[in-house]
Design an enzyme around this catalytic site. Structure first.
Site, PDB file in Angstrom:
ATOM      1  N   GLN A 263      57.003   9.501  42.042  1.00 40.36           N
ATOM      2  CA  GLN A 263      57.404  10.195  40.824  1.00 40.36           C
ATOM      3  C   GLN A 263      56.258  11.000  40.236  1.00 40.36           C
ATOM      4  O   GLN A 263      56.458  12.081  39.690  1.00 40.36           O
ATOM      5  CB  GLN A 263      57.939   9.199  39.795  1.00 40.36           C
ATOM      6  CG  GLN A 263      59.200   8.487  40.239  1.00 40.36           C
ATOM      7  CD  GLN A 263      60.258   9.457  40.753  1.00 40.36           C
ATOM      8  OE1 GLN A 263      60.746  10.304  39.996  1.00 40.36           O
ATOM      9  NE2 GLN A 263      60.623   9.355  42.016  1.00 40.36           N
ATOM     10  N   HIS A 266      55.897  14.742  41.102  1.00 39.65           N
ATOM     11  CA  HIS A 266      56.812  15.769  40.596  1.00 39.65           C
ATOM     12  C   HIS A 266      56.070  16.798  39.746  1.00 39.65           C
ATOM     13  O   HIS A 266      56.178  17.995  39.960  1.00 39.65           O
ATOM     14  CB  HIS A 266      57.924  15.134  39.773  1.00 39.65           C
ATOM     15  CG  HIS A 266      59.093  14.692  40.593  1.00 39.65           C
ATOM     16  ND1 HIS A 266      59.928  15.570  41.230  1.00 39.65           N
ATOM     17  CD2 HIS A 266      59.574  13.451  40.878  1.00 39.65           C
ATOM     18  CE1 HIS A 266      60.862  14.893  41.878  1.00 39.65           C
ATOM     19  NE2 HIS A 266      60.674  13.614  41.682  1.00 39.65           N
ATOM     20  N   GLU A 331      63.981   5.995  33.585  1.00 42.70           N
ATOM     21  CA  GLU A 331      64.910   6.742  34.439  1.00 42.70           C
ATOM     22  C   GLU A 331      65.154   5.964  35.730  1.00 42.70           C
ATOM     23  O   GLU A 331      66.295   5.732  36.129  1.00 42.70           O
ATOM     24  CB  GLU A 331      64.301   8.113  34.743  1.00 42.70           C
ATOM     25  CG  GLU A 331      65.132   8.973  35.681  1.00 42.70           C
ATOM     26  CD  GLU A 331      64.404  10.239  36.106  1.00 42.70           C
ATOM     27  OE1 GLU A 331      65.075  11.154  36.610  1.00 42.70           O
ATOM     28  OE2 GLU A 331      63.164  10.313  35.957  1.00 42.70           O
ATOM     29  N   HIS A 332      64.084   5.578  36.401  1.00 39.48           N
ATOM     30  CA  HIS A 332      64.168   4.787  37.633  1.00 39.48           C
ATOM     31  C   HIS A 332      63.476   3.450  37.408  1.00 39.48           C
ATOM     32  O   HIS A 332      62.315   3.424  36.995  1.00 39.48           O
ATOM     33  CB  HIS A 332      63.464   5.497  38.795  1.00 39.48           C
ATOM     34  CG  HIS A 332      63.913   6.898  39.036  1.00 39.48           C
ATOM     35  ND1 HIS A 332      63.186   8.000  38.615  1.00 39.48           N
ATOM     36  CD2 HIS A 332      65.024   7.386  39.647  1.00 39.48           C
ATOM     37  CE1 HIS A 332      63.822   9.102  38.977  1.00 39.48           C
ATOM     38  NE2 HIS A 332      64.931   8.767  39.594  1.00 39.48           N
ATOM     39  N   ASP A 365      67.025   9.179  45.540  1.00 38.48           N
ATOM     40  CA  ASP A 365      66.908  10.611  45.284  1.00 38.48           C
ATOM     41  C   ASP A 365      67.739  11.442  46.254  1.00 38.48           C
ATOM     42  O   ASP A 365      68.162  12.548  45.919  1.00 38.48           O
ATOM     43  CB  ASP A 365      65.446  11.056  45.394  1.00 38.48           C
ATOM     44  CG  ASP A 365      64.661  10.816  44.115  1.00 38.48           C
ATOM     45  OD1 ASP A 365      65.289  10.577  43.071  1.00 38.48           O
ATOM     46  OD2 ASP A 365      63.420  10.866  44.173  1.00 38.48           O
ATOM     47  N   HIS A 424     100.164  15.959   4.592  1.00 39.77           N
ATOM     48  CA  HIS A 424     100.115  14.945   5.642  1.00 39.77           C
ATOM     49  C   HIS A 424     101.189  13.892   5.392  1.00 39.77           C
ATOM     50  O   HIS A 424     101.950  13.511   6.290  1.00 39.77           O
ATOM     51  CB  HIS A 424      98.741  14.255   5.670  1.00 39.77           C
ATOM     52  CG  HIS A 424      97.669  15.030   6.365  1.00 39.77           C
ATOM     53  ND1 HIS A 424      97.174  16.204   5.883  1.00 39.77           N
ATOM     54  CD2 HIS A 424      96.986  14.762   7.517  1.00 39.77           C
ATOM     55  CE1 HIS A 424      96.218  16.643   6.699  1.00 39.77           C
ATOM     56  NE2 HIS A 424      96.098  15.780   7.701  1.00 39.77           N
TER      57      HIS A 424
END
Length: 434
Positions: A263, A266, A331-332, A365, A424
């Site tokens: 990661q 990235h 996230e992971h 992934d 109404h």
């Protein structure tokens, strides 16, 4: 040179503050970016194709003179399948099939039930008509993102998937086009940036307007998605990629180090964190980081990421590890432990959970099947991975029988008059038996 990655311990008096500092990250566009994006959106709305071509020439340095030059026809998309290697094609097709099979389980069906007086209540599930998929272009392109975004849309029943992908310096990435072919993407345009997002949201003479825009992009793309939200739906405003590895000390430290790298490579803002009860094992992982980092092609990016936002965290117990993991809401999340099932009930917040020592996050992934478009920056506390449900909408069904209208009308009348909404009340009263 050793990596200067921070070491934290749950025993430290200021541990909570240090965690807050570690996790702080704000995706805020500065005024210059924001102003530029608004200018681009305005130009696309007013001048359509002409503005889209001009911005593509300016920002992506393309030679195109019209949108015809920035449109991939179906023959060219299919041709890409033969331009890539057989191994690449097989990989795309296998991944797409696994993603499809997984997402088939997410399909929702319409339902209804009938009450004793004949009143019918229910829910109708309908796919979106048209979805826009943004894909980063050039050398840093991601065919896996094409599959992860387009396949669930098709499983949901979306009639038309429109993909935009920039081609800087006229560089066409055939594996991205091949992924579009495999995933069943219907139309592809060689445009990118905020101008592509605006075109998808508002439409031009050539690019049709969509109902929702999905897919990753840079700060200009993210900012544009913020501004067009409301006109169209969006998937999310994604932050930097994250991984949290929880380990019991029994995994090969080289594996853990490489999982953190997966990661961190990235970009410089990505975040990689290890939590472990075994201080000696943390030392081993740090040694592996320093041993393996010089062998990485993206060494500089990984080093910057680990030193700026990475951490090796020592905790006193399994319970503390779970508490910290839920604070991170990653996230992971890798549960690199002997019995991951026993840990699972304690995990409340995570985008995707990778169970056991042999389940590398990178498998998720590409080809495991579950979606890799995941909530970041702690948003796993309230949001979920991209899925079929993001490409479907729900409509309530209400059918009142005569008796049901008479009975429910009494309640509606009382509540409506309590809100001083006489029309109404009278609307319901008209249908009540006299």
């Amino acid at each position: 040179m050793s990596v200067n990655i921070r070491r934290l311990s749950s025993k430290q008096a200021d541990f909570s503050k240090q965690m807050n500092d570690l996790l702080s990250w704000e995706s805020v566009s500065d005024d210059a970016v924001n102003g530029r994006v608004l200018e681009i959106i305005k130009a696309i709305r007013e001048r359509g194709d002409a503005a889209l071509v001009e911005y593509s020439q300016k920002f992506d340095r393309v030679s195109a003179k019209s949108m015809a030059d920035l449109t991939f026809d179906k023959a060219r998309i299919q041709e890409a399948l033969h331009r890539i290697s057989p191994e690449q094609r097989k990989g795309l097709e296998l991944s797409a099939e696994r993603i499809r099979l997984y997402h088939e389980h997410q399909k929702q069906e319409s339902w209804r039930y009938t009450e004793a007086d004949g009143t019918i209540l229910g829910q109708k599930i309908t796919p979106l008509d048209r979805v826009g998929l943004y894909v980063p272009g050039g050398k840093a392109s991601y065919p896996s993102s094409v599959l992860m975004n387009a396949v669930p849309a098709k499983v949901a029943g979306v009639q038309e998937v429109v993909m935009v992908v920039p081609t800087p310096d006229d560089e066409v990435n055939d594996i991205v086009l091949a992924a579009a072919a495999v995933a069943g993407v219907d139309r592809v345009f060689a445009v990118g940036g905020a101008q592509a997002v605006a075109a998808l949201a508002y439409g031009t003479e050539t690019v049709p307007p969509v109902d929702k825009i999905v897919g990753p992009g840079n700060i200009y793309v993210a900012t544009a998605k913020r501004h067009v939200f409301g006109k169209v739906g969006i998937d999310m405003i994604a932050g930097p990629s994250e991984i949290l590895v929880v380990c019991d000390g029994g995994t090969n430290p080289d594996w853990v180090a490489m999982d953190l790298f997966s990661q961190a490579e990235h970009d410089e803002d990505a975040q990689a964190i290890l939590i472990c009860e075994d201080a000696a094992f943390i030392d081993q992982v740090e040694a592996s980081i320093n041993k393996l980092l010089p062998t990485m092609e993206r060494e500089k990016i990984i080093r910057t990421s680990l030193e700026a936002r990475g951490a090796l965290i020592h905790v006193g117990s399994k319970e503390e590890a779970l508490e910290v993991a839920n604070i991170v809401a990653p996230e992971h999340l890798e549960l690199s432990v002997a019995d991951p099932e026993s840990w699972l009930p304690g995990i409340r917040h995570a985008g995707a959970i990778f169970m056991g020592r042999y389940t590398a996050e990178s498998i998720g992934d590409y080809c495991a099947g579950p979606n890799h478009v995941l909530p970041t920056s702690g948003t796993a506390r309230y949001s979920s991975p991209l899925g079929v449900y993001d490409f479907q909408k729900r409509s309530s069904i209400i059918f009142c029988s005569e008796n049901g209208a008479a009975e429910l009308g009494k309640t509606a009348s009382v509540l409506a008059r309590g809100e001083s909404l006489t029309a109404h009340a009278r609307s319901a009263e008209y249908r009540m038996k006299k």
